[in-house]
Structure formats: structure tokens, C-alpha cells
Design a protein around this motif. Structure first.
Motif, PDB file in Angstrom:
ATOM      1  N   GLN A   1      -2.611   2.889   6.880  1.00 16.33           N
ATOM      2  CA  GLN A   1      -3.855   3.450   6.241  1.00 16.33           C
ATOM      3  C   GLN A   1      -4.535   2.512   5.311  1.00 16.33           C
ATOM      4  OE1 GLN A   1      -3.139   7.452   4.965  1.00 16.33           O
ATOM      5  NE2 GLN A   1      -3.443   8.294   6.795  1.00 16.33           N
ATOM      6  N   GLY A   2      -3.906   1.497   4.777  1.00 18.41           N
ATOM      7  CA  GLY A   2      -4.426   0.677   3.994  1.00 18.41           C
ATOM      8  C   GLY A   2      -5.545  -0.225   4.165  1.00 18.41           C
ATOM      9  N   GLN A   3      -6.771  -0.329   3.645  1.00 17.24           N
ATOM     10  CA  GLN A   3      -7.603  -1.158   4.170  1.00 17.24           C
ATOM     11  C   GLN A   3      -8.615  -2.127   3.093  1.00 17.24           C
ATOM     12  OE1 GLN A   3     -10.575   0.741   7.147  1.00 17.24           O
ATOM     13  NE2 GLN A   3      -9.316   2.533   6.813  1.00 17.24           N
TER      14      GLN A   3
ATOM     15  N   PHE B   1       0.748  -1.214  -0.054  1.00 19.66           N
ATOM     16  CA  PHE B   1      -0.032   0.056   0.255  1.00 19.66           C
ATOM     17  C   PHE B   1       0.932   1.129   0.008  1.00 19.66           C
ATOM     18  CE2 PHE B   1      -2.828   3.117   2.280  1.00 19.66           C
ATOM     19  CZ  PHE B   1      -3.757   3.408   1.326  1.00 19.66           C
TER      20      PHE B   1
ATOM     21  N   PRO C   1      -0.519  -1.519   5.601  1.00 22.01           N
ATOM     22  CA  PRO C   1      -2.072  -2.138   6.021  1.00 22.01           C
ATOM     23  C   PRO C   1      -2.509  -1.398   7.521  1.00 22.01           C
ATOM     24  CG  PRO C   1      -0.771  -3.846   5.212  1.00 22.01           C
ATOM     25  CD  PRO C   1       0.327  -2.548   5.465  1.00 22.01           C
TER      26      PRO C   1
ATOM     27  N   ALA D   1       0.404   5.398   0.221  1.00 22.68           N
ATOM     28  CA  ALA D   1      -0.596   6.528   0.602  1.00 22.68           C
ATOM     29  C   ALA D   1       0.181   7.937   0.801  1.00 22.68           C
ATOM     30  CB  ALA D   1      -1.285   6.371   1.836  1.00 22.68           C
TER      31      ALA D   1
ATOM     32  N   THR E   1      -6.526   3.626  -4.955  1.00 25.06           N
ATOM     33  CA  THR E   1      -7.621   3.719  -4.109  1.00 25.06           C
ATOM     34  C   THR E   1      -7.982   5.222  -3.975  1.00 25.06           C
ATOM     35  OG1 THR E   1      -6.222   4.002  -2.325  1.00 25.06           O
ATOM     36  CG2 THR E   1      -6.773   1.822  -2.844  1.00 25.06           C
TER      37      THR E   1
ATOM     38  N   TYR F   1      -2.440   0.306  -4.252  1.00 23.52           N
ATOM     39  CA  TYR F   1      -1.917  -0.993  -4.322  1.00 23.52           C
ATOM     40  C   TYR F   1      -0.960  -1.281  -5.262  1.00 23.52           C
ATOM     41  CZ  TYR F   1      -4.469  -1.907   0.174  1.00 23.52           C
ATOM     42  OH  TYR F   1      -4.716  -1.854   1.637  1.00 23.52           O
TER      43      TYR F   1
ATOM     44  N   SER G   1      -9.651   2.484   2.056  1.00 24.04           N
ATOM     45  CA  SER G   1      -8.361   2.825   1.794  1.00 24.04           C
ATOM     46  C   SER G   1      -8.432   4.714   1.460  1.00 24.04           C
ATOM     47  CB  SER G   1      -7.795   1.990   0.932  1.00 24.04           C
ATOM     48  OG  SER G   1      -7.654   0.869   1.427  1.00 24.04           O
TER      49      SER G   1
END
Length: 622
Positions: A71-73, A55, A65, A57, A328, A93, A88
Motif C-alpha cells: 500500500q505504500g505510495q 513502509f 510499496p 501499514a 503517512t 515510512y 499512502s
């Protein structure tokens, strides 16, 4: 494209949990010929598994994750074998296992089939290494190159095996036919840091300044250094299917945007229906297809600034390889991704142009132009196709001459069309106006710049070369038909009569004589023949009541018939055919030749032997 789209109600039914019923584990179909999966829907166990994707961000701490404090969901839908991006934030990703250069990428995507899901995402291509380790923004910037650099791994990072940032470079554009910038060399700040580039800003009021979005933000680094191929399955405007972002699916975000009509988003509004996005990255030329239909092409080698203020230009993004990411978009946007496969393209696969295309034609309105293919060194089976473009001229007085934006090449708004939304449509960048080898200029082309692009495609290895059209000039075409008539003519002019000279009695000898003829015919065909019209000793020379025992023979020769043989001269009822003509002829020079055999025992009477012959030029198609 391997499969057809899957009906939304089936996809929706597949993810509904049914109490007491086991959910089937998704198994991806075999990859397309020549392709391999980098995401096949499995959770773990191979380089194509969900757990191989990372991930990205904001900071390094945020780019993890949620289970690791980031923060990756995203989660794996094991029934559909897809990424569910969940809540997210703005990020992606991405696939850190390897980079991709010349390649064909195929990604299935859909809008998640839930009431609240909105329709924005994207694919990040040709992005560099983003895993900077600095504790602060200044520390991160200290790890990055200062100026343009196109190495995938250019930071002072252990993963790059560098203790200092890679050196800066410049970008040189050689120029190309069309409405594009002149040749030039460019410099500026590294794509993922704030700074300036030595071109004009979007407003034309000064130097382009790149903002600090990417200074310490992993996903903005992907956005600013690579390119986002947009996914935005909305119509233009408001309502159930409307969207405020006018940049629709297939756009190269900020550089070659498509509106809803160009993208065809009206055909892809049902949630849960899977579609296939194909992205071909060959050199710096990108081709985008959705569900097998080509909807966009973009040449990243051409100096160009973004139409979003603060973004770097193409000159900062000249990566020949890079990573792939699944965006995302944050908020309620829920684009799901699955069955991601890649075909690597070798240099031998890529068509090579050896002589540039050209455009022929007068340049007058209403007079056709032709885009000539040029010559290519390409594999058997390579297909060629042409696209014509209309652009505004970027004049020397334009401050963005060295690096225009898509708004310079075209920026027109047309009234809304209900099929594509309830707000006006915006058309940016060079506009496609034709897709065949010939194009008929119209009044809309006068004062504009036209060019054609000849594409060569070898199994997804798609490249193109351009040719500029002449200046299109306003013209009114009025027809006139100058002409004249040709009277039916069959003309045969004979030269001096042929003479054999003296005949010697008692000696076997063949005597020859010749004269000439000039033939003129306007007929569709013609026949030259000769006959002896006399009923006396027909076909023989006579001297009073005496005639030669051996028949007179004749032949005719011209430049096209040099090997004709002698034959007996016939009667009017059965003339000797000498030459035939398959079309009109003017002043054909013909040699008329005669042969007379006299044997040693042939009796000869004192005097002159002769016969008047008739030559005829006739036709069956006057």
C-alpha cells in the motif's frame, strides 16, 4: 537550526515541470555540526537514501510499496529532495537501518503545496521491531511477548535471533517530586497486543483494556509502542485553515497534547514553506522544538494512561532505543519530509543531577517562590532554565492515582481566539505558568499543585529534575512599617587616668602607662584623636615650670587594630589621630597607651609631671 524557512511560492515553483527544461537534482547541504543524515534526498547509494526507508501499514503483505503489491505510495521529489507521501494509507515510512537511543533528531517538513493537500502527519519515535511474519493474527500474536517488554527486537523472529518471544517484565516507578503517582510497580500486556494493564481505565470504571489495533498492524504497533510527535498545522475549528483534530504540531499524541495556541500553528499555515522539527530523546525525557522554539516537553518515565481509550499507557512503552518513522496519515493529508539528520548523544554529554532542585518560599498567595537549581555534574557551557507548572491535584480517592491521564492534571476549555481558530481552545495536562527562577503565586494557584522543573541542556542533551512547591494558601497582603529612630550619638567614656609611676633620674628608660576608653558612634564614620591643648610645653609632661625634654607619645588599639605604633601627641591644631571607624560602632573597647622616654642626662625636678590631654571622637557623616 541551520536554515530559515523557504517561501512557499519558491517551493511551489520548484516542483512545477517545465517542458524542455531539465529539473535540477537536489543536493542536501552539509549536515549541522555533530549531525549526520539518515535521509539526504538521494534516491539510492547510501544509508541516507530514499530506498533505505521501509513502509509500514497493516499486515506484512500490506506493508510494502505499491509496486510490490503493498500500500505504500510515497515517491521521491528529486528537486526538493523530499518524501512525497502520495496516497499512502495510515502508516509510516520508517528507517530500519538502525535504532536511536539518546539522540537529537532534526526533520524538515511542509504541507505539500497543492490545493487538495491537508495538514496532518507525524514523527514516530522509539518504536520496536514491527516485521512480524505470522500468516494470521493469531500467528503474529504467538510471536510477540505476552507482557511488558522493552527490547527493541523481542519477537520470535529470525531477525531477532529468537525462537520464542522474549520474557515479560514489570515496570517500577521510583516516584518523583510533583503531582505525580506514588512509587509503584506495574504490569500488563505487551504494547502491541490486546490485553489489560493493572491500572484504571480512562473512565475510572475498571481495569485499563488495550484494544487489538496493533495485534497484526505494523503502524499501529509503532503508535502503541513508541510515541507519535504530532504534525498538524491547522487552526482549531472550521474554515480554510481549520482542522477537526484539536491535537496540534509538537504534541506527544494522547499524553501531552498542545492546542493551536500552544503549538503556534497560526505561524505555519502557508503551504510549501519548510519548517524544522527537532526532537530530543534523552533517557525517557523528550523535548520538542519547531523552528528553534521549544514548545513541548514530556517525561515518559511517569506512569500515565493515554487520553484516547484503548491505547497502552507509558508503562508499556519504556523503550530506551527504537526506530524512527515518518507518518503517512492517509486520506488527503500530505505532509512531506526532507533533510532528516541525527546527532547521537553519548553518556558523557548528558548532564547528571547530583542534588535535587528545591522550592523555597512561604506558599502564601502573593509571596514569591524560588526554584533552586540543585547541583549538576555537567560539561562547561551547559545552560540551565526553569519552567513552573500548575496542575490539578490527583487525590488518593482518584481511581487513576497510579497512572493519571493528561485530563486528570488539567482539562479546561477557554473561548475561541480568532488568531487560533473559530472554536474553543482545550488545555490539557500540567500548564506552564512561569519560565524564570522565581514565581509569584496567584489566586488561580490556590488548591492546585505547583512544581518547577530545572532543565540542564548541553548542546541538545536536555534533561530535567523537578521540585514540588508548598501548598498555596489564600492570603491578603497588607503592608506595615514597624520602626524606630536612632538619635545621633558620639560617646567617648574614659577609664582611670594613666600613671607612669616614679621616674628615676640618671637612667635612660622608656616608661609606659595605659588607660581605657569605650566608644559608641551612630555616625557613618568616626575618628578618635588626642591633643594637648596647653600652650605650655605642648606635647610634653610638665612639673610647674619644668618640662620633660622628650615628647609624650600615644597610641590606641582595639580588636580590629592590634598593631598601631606610638606617635607624638600633637597640639589642638594638629592632634594625633588614633583610630578610624568606617561605620557605626557600639561599646568598642579601646586601649589607650602612652610612652615617655627619659634619657640619663635629662634633668628631673622633684614632684609630679603630668599634662591634661583632650580625647575627641568626631565624624564627617553624622
Amino acid at each position: 537550526m541551520r536554515r530559515s524557512t523557504i517561501a512557499g511560492w519558491l517551493a511551489g515553483a520548484a516542483i512545477v515541470a517545465v517542458p524542455g527544461v531539465a529539473r535540477a537534482q537536489y543536493v542536501a547541504p552539509p549536515p549541522d555540526p555533530g549531525f549526520h543524515y539518515i535521509f539526504d534526498g538521494s534516491a539510492t547509494g547510501s544509508d541516507a537514501s530514499f530506498d533505505k526507508w521501509a513502509f509500514a501499514a497493516g499486515t506484512a503483505a500490506q506493508s510494502r510499496p505499491a509496486s510490490q503489491g503493498g500500500q505504500g505510495q510515497a515517491t521521491l521529489d528529486t528537486v526538493e529532495g523530499s518524501f512525497l507521501v502520495g496516497a499512502s494509507p495510515f502508516g509510516s515510512y520508517w528507517y530500519p537501518v538502525r535504532t536511536f537511543g539518546d539522540a537529537v533528531l532534526r526533520i524538515q517538513y511542509t504541507v505539500q503545496n497543492t490545493p487538495a493537500a491537508t495538514r496532518n502527519g507525524g514523527i514516530m519515535i522509539r518504536t520496536p521491531e514491527i516485521r512480524y511474519t505470522g500468516a494470521t493474527t493469531n500467528d503474529v500474536l504467538a510471536q510477540k511477548p505476552a507482557g511488558f517488554n522493552y527490547d527493541v527486537c523481542a519477537g520470535a523472529l529470525p531477525i531477532c535471533n529468537l525462537t520464542t518471544p522474549a520474557p515479560s517484565t514489570t515496570y517500577t516507578f521510583a516516584g518523583m517530586p510533583g503531582p505525580f503517582p506514588p512509587p509503584g510497580t506495574y504490569s500488563g500486556a505487551y504494547c502491541a497486543r490486546s490485553g489489560t494493564e493493572d491500572v484504571s481505565n480512562l473512565a475510572g470504571t475498571g481495569t485499563l483494556t488495550v484494544n487489538g489495533n496493533a495485534n497484526n498492524h505494523q503502524h499501529w504497533t509503532q503508535v502503541y509502542c513508541g510515541h507519535e510527535i504530532q504534525i498538524n498545522e491547522t487552526l482549531t475549528g472550521t474554515g480554510e485553515f481549520g482542522g477537526s483534530d484539536p491535537i496540534k504540531t509538537g504534541s506527544v499524541y494522547g499524553f501531552r497534547n498542545l492546542n493551536a495556541k500552544q503549538s503556534g500553528t497560526n505561524q505555519r499555515l502557508v503551504k510549501g514553506v519548510w519548517h524544522e522539527l527537532e526532537i530530543r530523546t534523552i533517557g525517557q525525557q523528550y523535548t520538542v522544538l519547531v523552528d528553534g522554539k521549544m514548545i513541548n516537553q514530556f517525561d515518559n518515565s511517569i506512569p500515565k494512561i493515554a487520553s484516547r481509550n484503548g491505547d497502552p499507557g507509558t508503562m508499556a512503552r519504556q523503550f530506551v532505543r527504537g526506530y524512527l518513522g515518518l507518518q503517512t496519515h492517509g486520506g488527503s493529508d500530505r505532509i512531506s519530509y526532507r533533510e532528516i539528520q541525527v546527532k547521537d548523544v553519548t553518556p558523557a554529554d548528558i548532564p547528571v543531577n547530583t542534588a535535587l532542585p528545591t522550592v523555597t518560599g512561604s506558599g502564601y498567595q502573593g509571596n514569591a517562590l524560588t526554584c533552586n537549581t540543585g547541583t549538576w555534574n555537567a560539561a562547561a557551557g551547559t545552560e540551565y532554565f526553569v519552567r513552573w507548572y500548575r496542575s490539578n491535584k490527583v487525590l488518593p480517592t482518584n481511581p487513576r492515582l497510579r497512572a493519571p491521564s493528561q485530563l486528570d492534571y488539567w482539562n479546561v476549555t477557554t473561548p475561541s481566539e480568532p488568531e487560533y481558530g473559530n472554536q474553543d481552545l482545550t488545555w490539557l495536562d500540567s500548564q506552564i505558568i512561569g519560565e524564570s527562577a522565581t514565581y509569584m503565586p496567584t489566586a488561580a494557584d490556590v488548591g492546585k499543585a505547583l512544581h518547577c522543573a530545572v532543565n540542564a541542556n548541553n548542546g541538545g542533551a536536555t534533561v530535567w529534575k523537578t521540585a514540588a512547591a508548598p501548598e498555596i494558601l489564600a492570603a491578603t497582603n497588607a503592608g506595615t512599617t514597624p520602626g524606630g529612630t536612632v538619635p545621633a550619638t558620639l560617646s567617648l567614656t574614659l577609664g582611670t587616668p594613666a600613671s607612669f609611676g616614679p621616674f628615676t633620674p640618671g637612667i635612660t628608660k622608656t616608661y609606659e602607662a595605659a588607660t581605657t576608653a569605650t566608644v559608641v558612634s551612630t555616625a557613618g564614620d568616626a575618628l578618635l584623636s588626642v591633643a594637648d591643648p596647653s600652650p605650655v610645653a605642648t606635647g610634653h609632661l610638665v612639673n610647674g615650670t619644668f618640662s620633660l625634654p622628650q615628647p609624650l607619645q600615644g597610641r590606641a588599639r582595639n580588636s580590629a587594630n592590634t598593631g598601631t605604633a606610638y606617635n607624638n601627641v600633637g597640639s589642638s591644631a594638629s592632634p594625633l589621630n588614633l583610630l578610624t571607624y568606617s561605620g557605626p560602632i557600639s561599646n568598642d573597647a579601646v586601649a589607650l597607651q602612652f610612652s615617655q622616654l627619659i634619657n640619663a642626662t635629662d634633668a628631673l625636678r622633684t614632684g609630679s609631671y603630668a599634662k591634661t590631654l583632650t580625647f575627641t571622637l568626631s565624624t564627617t557623616t553624622p
